[in-house]
Structure formats: C-alpha cells, structure tokens
Design a protein around this motif. Sequence first.
Motif, short mmCIF file in Angstrom:
data_model
loop_
_atom_site.label_atom_id
_atom_site.label_comp_id
_atom_site.label_asym_id
_atom_site.label_seq_id
_atom_site.Cartn_x
_atom_site.Cartn_y
_atom_site.Cartn_z
N MET A 262 0.90 -1.14 0.26
CA MET A 262 0.01 -0.09 -0.10
C MET A 262 0.83 1.25 0.08
SD MET A 262 -3.20 1.19 2.59
CE MET A 262 -4.31 0.16 1.73
N THR A 263 0.35 2.31 -0.83
CA THR A 263 1.33 3.38 -0.87
C THR A 263 1.32 4.49 0.38
OG1 THR A 263 -0.60 4.84 -1.70
CG2 THR A 263 0.76 3.56 -3.40
N PRO A 264 2.30 5.09 0.57
CA PRO A 264 2.36 5.91 1.73
C PRO A 264 1.17 7.00 2.14
CG PRO A 264 4.70 5.68 0.61
CD PRO A 264 3.54 5.13 -0.13
N ALA A 265 0.75 7.41 0.78
CA ALA A 265 -0.17 8.26 1.09
C ALA A 265 -1.50 7.55 1.39
CB ALA A 265 -0.48 9.05 -0.42
N LEU A 266 -1.68 6.49 1.16
CA LEU A 266 -3.01 5.81 1.53
C LEU A 266 -3.06 5.35 3.14
CD1 LEU A 266 -3.76 3.42 -1.58
CD2 LEU A 266 -5.08 5.37 -0.79
N ILE A 267 -1.64 4.94 3.20
CA ILE A 267 -1.51 4.47 4.84
C ILE A 267 -1.52 5.79 5.79
CG2 ILE A 267 0.24 3.83 6.58
CD1 ILE A 267 1.43 2.03 4.25
N GLN A 268 -1.11 7.12 5.16
CA GLN A 268 -1.25 8.09 6.01
C GLN A 268 -2.77 8.56 6.21
OE1 GLN A 268 1.22 11.49 4.24
NE2 GLN A 268 -0.36 13.05 5.13
N ALA A 269 -3.69 8.34 4.87
CA ALA A 269 -4.73 8.77 5.18
C ALA A 269 -5.70 7.91 5.93
CB ALA A 269 -5.54 8.80 3.66
N SER A 270 -5.30 6.56 5.93
CA SER A 270 -5.90 5.49 6.81
C SER A 270 -5.47 5.75 8.11
CB SER A 270 -5.53 4.15 6.45
OG SER A 270 -5.82 3.74 5.03
N GLY A 271 -4.40 6.14 8.57
CA GLY A 271 -4.01 6.53 9.93
C GLY A 271 -4.30 7.88 10.33
N ARG A 272 -4.92 8.69 9.48
CA ARG A 272 -5.33 10.18 9.81
C ARG A 272 -4.05 10.88 10.55
NH1 ARG A 272 -8.01 6.16 11.33
NH2 ARG A 272 -6.98 6.02 13.55
N TRP A 273 -2.87 10.58 9.75
CA TRP A 273 -1.80 11.23 10.11
C TRP A 273 -1.57 12.74 9.46
CZ3 TRP A 273 -0.48 5.98 9.66
CH2 TRP A 273 -0.19 5.33 10.80
N SER A 274 -0.98 13.59 10.09
CA SER A 274 -0.74 15.08 9.34
C SER A 274 0.56 14.50 8.59
CB SER A 274 -0.57 16.17 10.24
OG SER A 274 0.57 15.96 11.29
N SER A 275 0.96 15.45 7.83
CA SER A 275 2.15 14.97 6.78
C SER A 275 3.48 15.08 7.66
CB SER A 275 2.28 16.24 5.72
OG SER A 275 3.28 15.79 5.10
N ASP A 276 3.78 16.13 8.41
CA ASP A 276 4.89 16.12 9.10
C ASP A 276 4.91 14.97 10.11
OD1 ASP A 276 4.74 19.59 9.41
OD2 ASP A 276 5.64 18.38 7.93
N THR A 277 3.99 14.66 10.94
CA THR A 277 3.88 13.65 11.99
C THR A 277 4.03 12.21 11.32
OG1 THR A 277 2.22 14.92 13.37
CG2 THR A 277 2.61 12.62 13.77
#
Length: 306
Positions: A262-277
């Motif tokens: 899974m791409t980083p962008a989808l993982i970031q969206a799934s985990g509700r992380w802000s970009s920097d975090t």
Amino acid sequence: MTFDLRRSRQPFHNPWLLDRLVHERAIALGHALDQSTQDTYSSALNSYLTFCCSHNFPIEPTPDTFSFYAVYMSSFIKPDFVDSYLSGICSNLEPYFPSVRQIRKCPLVSRTLHGCMCLRGSSIHRKRALTTSDIQFAIAQSPTTPSHDDHLFLAQLLTGFHALLRLGELVWPDSVSDPFFHGSQVLIINHLHTADPRLFFQSYLVSRDTLFPLQPELWLRENGAVPTRTWFIRRLQTLFPNDVAGHSLRSGGATALAEIGMTPALIQASGRWSSDTFQAYICKHPTLLAALLFARNAPHASTIAP
C-alpha cells in the motif's frame, strides 16, 4: 467622526503599558487553554504554558519562545520527548495562533532542537509493532467458549490493528480527561487477508447487545464498566512480552499495510496522520521505512484493492 468624551459617564481607568497588556492576555489565554485540555495535554501544552508564565514570556509562539522552550525542557527530559511535546503544543495552539506550525518549522527552532538531541539525546527504545502472526496467535489463545470480555478484547485488538487506531480511541483513559470528546468515525477494511476484524466486531456486538441492550456506550466490559487503558494493556500483556504496548496496534497495522504494497499516501490517510507527523513516524520505525520504500518501487503498489 468625532466623539465628545467629556460627556461619557464611564469611570476613568489608567491605561496599561503594552508589556502588561501582553502579559495579562497571556495569563487569560493560558487559563482558557488549560481548562479545555485538562489532563489530556498536561505533559505538553501545560508545560509550555507554565514555561511562558514562569519566564514572563507572551504565550503567543515565536521562534525565540519555542527555541528557549526546547533548550529549557531538554535539561529535564529527553529531547525526543520535547520534539513530541512541540507537536502536541502546535495541535492545540493552532486554533488560537494559525501560524504556529510555520514557527515550529523555522530554522532557529529545528536547529536548536537538533543541537539538544546531539548534546543530550539517547537511543530510543520503542515497543515493537504487532504483526499479523501476533494477531493470529491472540485469536488462537481465545477460549473455546469465550466470555464477553474475551469478545471485547479481540474486537478491540483487531479493530485497532486494522483501522490504525490509537489506544486512546479504543478505551477510556485511566483518569477522566476531555469532557467534550465526540468520538471517532472508523472505517474497518480487511486489506491484510487475515482474520476478518468485522466478524469479531459483530460477535462482540451480539454479546454486548444481549447483556446491555439499553446502554449507549459501544465498548463495555462484562461488569458494565467502560474498558480502561490499564485493563486493555493487562490483557495484551497476558499474551505478549513487555515489548508490546498500546501503540503496537497502530504501528503494527501501518507496517502490515506497507508490507503488502500500500502506498504511503493511503497509509497516511488511513491512519489520519498529518504530513509532518507521518514522516517523523516513518523515520523512527526502520521496518516500516523499508517496507514503504519497497512499496514505492513495487509495480502493483497503486493498484491495491480492498
């Protein structure tokens, strides 16, 4: 337009100097922020408010204030914790000071913090991430005739793992904190081809609705109490050594998603992380970093289907 102040019946008050206005505003804002975040951010925001008040600094963030705070706090706690504190401070001050994140990123603050890490830093000992094998092991250890609390624990374990939830989103804190918490909307999808978390969630709901048909809380123990963090951790540690903790669910779920491409962008969206975090999170978990690098190069990385 002109005004005749001579006819005003307002009582006369001596004007304040600008320094006093700034100081009094800092105290007022400090009390407002402190009340709205009582307990929840006592280690981060409250430490910043105390620092500003004790040093007579305005509460409005500036590069100087943040860099001084980093130097001061690094003398008492690990600089890595100060870095996390600053992230929490930014999250809570942003509604009052919209430019706080830009101030946090400025070279003076980042270089000061980097210098503190070089001077006082130490190696990080993090709890390991749970794996899909750990999840299967936990399921296998469940009794043949599970109790309501067994259903509850497995439902929370798989929900947290697959939905990348923080433990605080699954349990009640050991001390009551935010009285205005409105809950979270969570989408659970089984990307990992392991035991379907929805089945365990549905089994728990059947047990819960049988025992407590009129109770509004989603998560309830067999004794009618809302499960606390301590309760969940104790259950977790009956299955795994002390190298596993509450955050292991979130980090384990993210790692497992990265490992299947899974791409980083989808993982970031799934985990509700802000970009920097999210970027900081990757750097502190080598296994996840390696998996994400592999995912970027994998030809099927952008075509993963639910």
